[in-house]
Design a protein around this motif. Structure first.
Motif, PDB file in Angstrom:
ATOM      1  N   GLU A  75      -1.078 -12.644   8.741  1.00 32.49           N
ATOM      2  CA  GLU A  75      -2.380 -12.266   9.280  1.00 32.49           C
ATOM      3  C   GLU A  75      -3.227 -11.642   8.172  1.00 32.49           C
ATOM      4  O   GLU A  75      -2.744 -10.830   7.385  1.00 32.49           O
ATOM      5  N   THR A  76      -4.487 -11.994   8.101  1.00 29.05           N
ATOM      6  CA  THR A  76      -5.348 -11.534   7.014  1.00 29.05           C
ATOM      7  C   THR A  76      -5.593 -10.030   7.099  1.00 29.05           C
ATOM      8  O   THR A  76      -5.914  -9.508   8.159  1.00 29.05           O
ATOM      9  N   VAL A  77      -5.438  -9.372   5.948  1.00 32.38           N
ATOM     10  CA  VAL A  77      -5.717  -7.941   5.838  1.00 32.38           C
ATOM     11  C   VAL A  77      -6.875  -7.760   4.858  1.00 32.38           C
ATOM     12  O   VAL A  77      -6.830  -8.255   3.729  1.00 32.38           O
ATOM     13  N   LEU A  78      -7.914  -7.070   5.318  1.00 25.88           N
ATOM     14  CA  LEU A  78      -9.071  -6.750   4.485  1.00 25.88           C
ATOM     15  C   LEU A  78      -9.067  -5.252   4.204  1.00 25.88           C
ATOM     16  O   LEU A  78      -9.065  -4.446   5.132  1.00 25.88           O
ATOM     17  N   LEU A  79      -9.053  -4.898   2.944  1.00 23.64           N
ATOM     18  CA  LEU A  79      -8.999  -3.495   2.524  1.00 23.64           C
ATOM     19  C   LEU A  79     -10.394  -3.058   2.101  1.00 23.64           C
ATOM     20  O   LEU A  79     -10.968  -3.611   1.153  1.00 23.64           O
ATOM     21  N   SER A  80     -10.948  -2.082   2.803  1.00 22.55           N
ATOM     22  CA  SER A  80     -12.311  -1.648   2.528  1.00 22.55           C
ATOM     23  C   SER A  80     -12.339  -0.605   1.420  1.00 22.55           C
ATOM     24  O   SER A  80     -11.994   0.563   1.627  1.00 22.55           O
ATOM     25  N   LEU A  81     -12.774  -1.035   0.244  1.00 19.25           N
ATOM     26  CA  LEU A  81     -12.892  -0.117  -0.883  1.00 19.25           C
ATOM     27  C   LEU A  81     -13.971   0.924  -0.626  1.00 19.25           C
ATOM     28  O   LEU A  81     -13.811   2.107  -0.950  1.00 19.25           O
ATOM     29  N   SER A  82     -15.072   0.491  -0.037  1.00 19.46           N
ATOM     30  CA  SER A  82     -16.174   1.419   0.220  1.00 19.46           C
ATOM     31  C   SER A  82     -15.798   2.452   1.275  1.00 19.46           C
ATOM     32  O   SER A  82     -16.155   3.633   1.152  1.00 19.46           O
ATOM     33  N   ALA A  83     -15.105   2.015   2.321  1.00 24.29           N
ATOM     34  CA  ALA A  83     -14.674   2.977   3.341  1.00 24.29           C
ATOM     35  C   ALA A  83     -13.734   4.003   2.730  1.00 24.29           C
ATOM     36  O   ALA A  83     -13.830   5.207   3.008  1.00 24.29           O
ATOM     37  N   ALA A  84     -12.810   3.552   1.888  1.00 18.60           N
ATOM     38  CA  ALA A  84     -11.879   4.468   1.233  1.00 18.60           C
ATOM     39  C   ALA A  84     -12.615   5.454   0.331  1.00 18.60           C
ATOM     40  O   ALA A  84     -12.298   6.653   0.288  1.00 18.60           O
TER      41      ALA A  84
END
Length: 396
Positions: free
Chosen positions: A299-308
């Motif tokens: 399942e695709t995982v999107l990691l939010s750099l901006s949110a972090a």
């Protein structure tokens, strides 16, 4: 949950809500397929370095969001690879982006910035994205690779078609990929017969030499990635930085007074309004747990750099621009083995672009209508940035 519109217009307020209520949230990708969005700093940083999260599309489950669809000759790039292939290719090209090599480029980068500002003239108004933030990185990266000047405008048009597809031209992105592939193939053939003192000729020598070599698809894909990422991300980094400074005139005045603070300011500006909202999509190679949520394999995982980077658990008062902040560990350029290969070049270009601009125009200010953000869930960048400027302060 469809957050695309909100993420484009108000990303940080959306991220704040998600960090508090759904740190691993199911969303719909730009092509209508599902993905998981991760927003807390600790979870994102850990996931960026987790080898179970693969970039190889072969590990994607059927129906999962996969991002760009490219032909095989352009798809064999670092953004689709895991170790050991990723390690091998990164090692081969890494010497082009060492601090020493980038240090040698700082003088020609400054000369390019000065030429672009010369073209603006001593005073007036302009779209700073079109006149400065966009042409500077394309000139730098094309000079580095040895791409002829008469083809650079073509490349900008192709890249824009890929970054922000035009709904009125549904075939534009595919046509841009085909044109770019043909251009790169012809360019490689030319450089192979007439090598020069440039990075592309060096990469061809690696491709054709003995020992650890690049395949032809790896060579084309690598050149495509260097061009695409080296242009797109730096345009946005420069434009976003200038926009943030115009919104915070006290910070703008501080950098004019103390230009030695520009390198540290660039790190905070990257954290505050970086060009990458999301890291490249990843696919778990096994069922795994992120922030207490089980994510199935594939399942695709999107990691939010901006949110972090706006997580108050890591950066107190994250929505405040603070040049005295400790920015160590910010994720604007990634983390782990996929940390941005061109980070030293991107930093140098942004630092030099700001230094040259602030030195030249002590009256730089926002001008005309408010700038518009590009409609992208993946990248944070401006369509335009209207400004007014003068080389000297006007009296009276």
């Amino acid at each position: 949950m469809d957050l695309q519109g909100e993420l484009i217009e108000h990303p940080y307020s959306v991220y704040e809500r998600l960090r508090d209520t759904a740190p691993v949230c199911r969303i719909t990708g730009t092509d209508g397929t599902p993905a998981r969005l991760v927003t807390r700093y600790d979870d994102v940083r850990e996931a960026l370095a987790d080898p179970r999260l693969s970039l190889d599309k072969a590990n994607a489950a059927e129906g999962s969001y996969r991002g760009f669809s490219l032909p095989p000759a352009l798809d064999a790039n670092l953004l689709n690879m895991d170790a050991p292939d990723h390690t091998r290719i990164r090692k081969l090209v890494g010497r082009a982006f060492t601090p020493r090599r980038i240090g040698q480029l700082r003088t020609p980068i400054r000369a390019t910035a000065d030429r672009l500002l010369d073209a603006l003239g001593p005073e007036g108004s302009a779209d700073l994205v079109a006149a400065y933030a966009a042409p500077l990185p394309i000139i730098v990266i094309c000079d580095l690779l040895g791409i002829p000047e008469d083809r650079r405008l073509d490349f900008r048009v192709w890249t824009d078609a890929l970054v922000v597809p035009d709904p009125s031209r549904p075939r534009a992105a595919k046509e841009a990929v085909v044109a770019m592939l043909g251009f790169l193939a012809d360019l490689v053939a030319h450089k192979r017969s007439q090598p020069a003192d440039d990075l592309l000729s060096d990469l061809i020598a690696v491709r054709d030499g003995d020992g650890d070599r690049l395949s032809e698809d790896e060579l084309l894909s690598l050149v495509f990635l260097i061009l695409f990422a080296g242009y797109e991300n730096t345009v946005q980094a420069i434009g976003n930085a200038v926009h943030a400074l115009l919104q915070h005139p006290e910070h703008l005045a501080l950098l004019r007074k103390e230009p030695s603070r520009i390198p540290a300011a660039v790190e905070e500006l990257a954290r505050f309004e970086g060009p990458a909202l999301l890291a490249i999509r990843r696919f778990p190679t096994e069922d795994m747990t992120i922030a207490g949520v089980t994510v199935p394999a594939g399942e695709t995982v999107l990691l939010s750099l901006s949110a972090a980077n706006h997580d108050p658990a890591r950066f107190p008062r994250p929505d405040t621009l603070d040049f005295d902040r400790d920015t160590a560990g910010h994720l604007a350029l990634g983390h782990g083995i996929h940390y941005c290969l061109g980070a030293p070049l991107a930093r140098a270009e942004t630092e030099i672009a700001l230094a040259a601009l602030l030195e030249r125009y002590p009256t730089l200010e926002a001008g005309g209508p408010a700038p518009q953000w590009r409609p992208s869930m993946r990248a944070r960048g401006l369509k335009n940035l209207p400004v007014r400027y003068a080389a000297e302060r006007l009296s009276g």
